[in-house]
Design an enzyme around this catalytic site. Structure first.
Site: not given
Ligand code: ARG
Length: 264
Positions: A57, A82, A127, A156, A250
């Site tokens: 990612d 991550r 998140r 997000h 992203c």
């Molecule tokens: N697969 C990543 C996650 O779920 C995607 C992140 C997308 N980033 C963003 N800025 N919305 O963390």
């Protein structure tokens, strides 16, 4: 930006990610190149962060920090998978002369935080932890507007809202709690309201330089609305990244240059 050399969907940490659905990495690389080239054609300078194996990612550079001028709040990822991306961003930023504050609460950088002309719009709900908002205010000394995300498809802030210039946003209201919808309607009466269809192709995951708005090719009505509002839509296809729940924004960590009076 960070090349998607190791891009994959091996795990699922949002509702877009299905490890059973194949990802075409060559296609992701070609689309990413196109995005990078688009920024350069528009006159922007793109810096590259070295991709690291085992961090599929990492292409989603927006999550690595929140940067304004020579200050940044580092990221602290919610998911362990991550976590190692944060020190890579930190090292890059420090080399570039940016002072990075180490975060205490979980925050996923520009994924949840948006610079909007002297204030920070700050998402929480899936998140970033609301406790991160206090850290933001302390680092940047500007008002922080907390916004509650309520729909897991828009996990997000940058999946549900784009800042186009200091006074204009585009957003999908149902992604926010009723109280946050009221806050946004009050702050941005001229906002562009996106359709669900355009939000679902991550059309709001867009990057604006105040004049050009780089956004998903698939978000056609949004591109029209952006043009009617006096901006120039610049469509780019990043559909392969969408398999991971990410799009244009992203893949882009913006290094905002504030006006002198905006930071205290
Ligand atoms: N697969 C990543 C996650 O779920 C995607 C992140 C997308 N980033 C963003 N800025 N919305 O963390």
């Amino acid at each position: 930006m960070c090349r998607p050399d190791h891009f994959a969907v091996h795990y699922s940490i949002n509702v877009w990610m299905d490890p059973a659905r194949p990802v075409d990495r060559a296609c992701a690389l070609a689309q990413w190149d196109e995005l990078r080239g688009t920024y350069e054609e528009l006159g922007h300078r793109v810096h590259l962060l070295d991709p690291e194996p085992g961090l599929p990612d990492m292409v989603f550079a927006a999550n690595g920090a929140f940067v304004v001028g020579d200050r940044a709040l580092g990221a602290r990822f919610r998911e362990l998978v991550r976590a190692d991306e944060a020190p890579a961003h930190r090292a890059w930023l420090e080399t570039a002369g940016v002072a990075v504050t180490e975060p205490v609460a979980v925050n996923e950088g520009e994924g949840d935080f948006a610079w909007a002309g002297g204030r920070i719009l700050a998402g929480a709900g899936f998140r970033s932890d609301p406790a991160a908002h206090t850290e933001l205010a302390a680092v940047f000394g500007v008002p922080v507007v907390p916004l509650q995300l309520v729909d897991p498809r828009f996990y997000h802030l940058d999946t549900a809202l784009a800042v186009l210039d200091a006074t204009t946003i585009a957003y999908y209201p149902p992604a926010f709690s009723p109280a946050s919808q009221a806050v946004l309607a009050d702050l941005f009466p001229e906002a562009i309201v996106a359709t669900e269809a355009d939000a679902l192709v991550l059309g709001l995951n867009a990057v604006s330089d105040g004049r050009h708005v780089v956004l998903a090719t698939q978000a056609r009505d949004l591109a029209d609305a952006v043009a009617r509002a006096g901006f120039e839509p610049v469509p780019v296809d990043v559909s392969e990244l969408m398999k991971s729940g990410g799009g244009v924004k992203c893949a882009t960590l913006e290094l905002h240059a504030p006006h002198q009076e905006e930071l205290s």
